[in-house]
Design an enzyme around this catalytic site. Sequence first.
Site, PDB file in Angstrom:
ATOM      1  N   ASP A  83       0.825  -1.227   0.000  1.00  0.00           N
ATOM      2  CA  ASP A  83       0.000   0.000   0.000  1.00  0.00           C
ATOM      3  C   ASP A  83       0.850   1.265   0.000  1.00  0.00           C
ATOM      4  O   ASP A  83       0.416   2.308   0.488  1.00  0.00           O
ATOM      5  CB  ASP A  83      -0.958   0.017   1.202  1.00  0.00           C
ATOM      6  CG  ASP A  83      -1.786  -1.250   1.316  1.00  0.00           C
ATOM      7  OD1 ASP A  83      -2.466  -1.585   0.332  1.00  0.00           O
ATOM      8  OD2 ASP A  83      -1.742  -1.905   2.365  1.00  0.00           O
ATOM      9  N   LYS A 102       2.505   2.135  -5.199  1.00  0.00           N
ATOM     10  CA  LYS A 102       3.231   1.608  -6.363  1.00  0.00           C
ATOM     11  C   LYS A 102       2.542   1.974  -7.667  1.00  0.00           C
ATOM     12  O   LYS A 102       3.196   2.205  -8.687  1.00  0.00           O
ATOM     13  CB  LYS A 102       3.362   0.083  -6.242  1.00  0.00           C
ATOM     14  CG  LYS A 102       4.175  -0.368  -5.048  1.00  0.00           C
ATOM     15  CD  LYS A 102       4.285  -1.875  -4.967  1.00  0.00           C
ATOM     16  CE  LYS A 102       2.998  -2.559  -4.583  1.00  0.00           C
ATOM     17  NZ  LYS A 102       2.547  -2.273  -3.206  1.00  0.00           N
ATOM     18  N   GLY A 126      -3.714  -4.210  -4.602  1.00  0.00           N
ATOM     19  CA  GLY A 126      -4.543  -3.069  -4.965  1.00  0.00           C
ATOM     20  C   GLY A 126      -3.720  -1.834  -5.242  1.00  0.00           C
ATOM     21  O   GLY A 126      -2.850  -1.481  -4.455  1.00  0.00           O
ATOM     22  N   HIS A 127      -3.937  -1.215  -6.379  1.00  0.00           N
ATOM     23  CA  HIS A 127      -3.266   0.035  -6.732  1.00  0.00           C
ATOM     24  C   HIS A 127      -4.335   1.099  -6.968  1.00  0.00           C
ATOM     25  O   HIS A 127      -5.316   0.863  -7.678  1.00  0.00           O
ATOM     26  CB  HIS A 127      -2.438  -0.117  -8.017  1.00  0.00           C
ATOM     27  CG  HIS A 127      -1.316  -1.093  -7.898  1.00  0.00           C
ATOM     28  ND1 HIS A 127      -0.531  -1.189  -6.782  1.00  0.00           N
ATOM     29  CD2 HIS A 127      -0.837  -2.014  -8.767  1.00  0.00           C
ATOM     30  CE1 HIS A 127       0.386  -2.132  -6.975  1.00  0.00           C
ATOM     31  NE2 HIS A 127       0.215  -2.650  -8.167  1.00  0.00           N
ATOM     32  N   GLN A 139       1.942  -6.494  -3.467  1.00  0.00           N
ATOM     33  CA  GLN A 139       2.332  -6.650  -2.074  1.00  0.00           C
ATOM     34  C   GLN A 139       3.664  -5.891  -1.831  1.00  0.00           C
ATOM     35  O   GLN A 139       3.821  -4.817  -2.357  1.00  0.00           O
ATOM     36  CB  GLN A 139       2.425  -8.119  -1.666  1.00  0.00           C
ATOM     37  CG  GLN A 139       1.079  -8.802  -1.559  1.00  0.00           C
ATOM     38  CD  GLN A 139       0.584  -9.326  -2.889  1.00  0.00           C
ATOM     39  OE1 GLN A 139       1.327  -9.874  -3.678  1.00  0.00           O
ATOM     40  NE2 GLN A 139      -0.685  -9.153  -3.151  1.00  0.00           N
TER      41      GLN A 139
END
Length: 428
Positions: free
Chosen positions: A13, A16, A42-43, A225
């Site tokens: 988180d 990225k 998740g991005h 991750q």
Amino acid sequence: MPAIVVLGAQWGDEGKGKATDLLATTDPIDYVVRTSGGHNAGHTIVVNGEKYATHLLPSGILTPGATSVIANGVVVSPEALFRELDGLIERGVDVASLVVSANAHVIASYHGVIDRVSERFLGKNMIGTTGRGIGPAYSDKVNRVGIRISDLFDEETLRTKVEAALDLRNHLLTKVYNRRAVEVDAVVEELTSYAERLRPMVADTSLLLNKALDEGKTVLFEGAQATMLDVDHGTYPFVTSSNPVAGGVCVGAGVGPTRIDRVIGVIKAYTTRVGSGPFPTELFDENGENLQRIGGEIGVSTGRTRRCGWYDAVIARYAARVNGLTEFFLTKLDVLDSWERIPVCVAYEIDGVRVDEMPMTQAEFLRAKPVYEYFEGWKTDISGCRTFEELPKNAQVYVRALEEMSGAPFWGIGVGPGREQTIVPPRD
């Protein structure tokens, strides 16, 4: 032209997606590649004021002209893949460039069932997984009873593999967890229903990427991750089931390590993590609540509130070492705008002894207490700054101090969610 790796240098988180998006808009990127994880990642990316969240798809799916690749190291839920694609299509995003590895492993519905019941069974010892089947899918892969994307195009092969996988999984479900057995026919029917739509997307992505590099194309490998969630190098067992460190990129994409030119570690100006596990700088006071609120620290994929703490330079140095980082990208500096004084963890104290590097054992890390150095805050909004010189003096001091103690230079500094809210610091 380069092969660039962008990965998380903390517990995930870190932003990225923003780093990937920025690279793709400052220099032409031909391929953006996911190499590990699944739809537990998740991005969040802000483009022209619009917010997009990607989970399984590479964030390069939003970059015109770039080919997005889901490589062999990823575990793919076809249901989650098509749900995410359809959501972007509805918003007018062109997703025709997506390529999926024939050798990527499939997350079937029973993997999610196993994941969730296993976590409940562990009780207070639960890992804190997303419950989306990522761990069980990787477990089947290592146990050699996994299903690959290519298997979906041959029903006989698929049935044989599903039977082999469920022979073990159904014993576990019925005899240990007291759950109903999963029917082979139902799983085969579900997975074959995705085959027709998947087929045009599938390719030998290792061959595709190596040819691209041979032709001088720019390939961006996008991490999921983060370093501290790596199954070998993270805070085991509170980790993911793959290798999101730089070395895992080569395995997960089928490219050799000599092809990689840059390795960029994305790191927040403070620290967060989701799920269980040790976290030396975690805050349980008003400071932690404010970091969570101001930083909007809610998981993109999970919706879970992130645990928050101060910047940990020990972890930064560790990430620089195990990944061979050529540079860092610092995000969310603006979240610290309102603090009078900002602590930074420069070392740990373990059983009365100062430790400057990551402890060797998990037991030691669990006992680690942060040793803080304090920096004066800047107490002003920096979201409009576009050059390093425009930052308040105290913000400049903070950034330079983090850079000095973290083990690699800062390539960029994020002062807001937009791609334009990025500062490139001057190099000596």
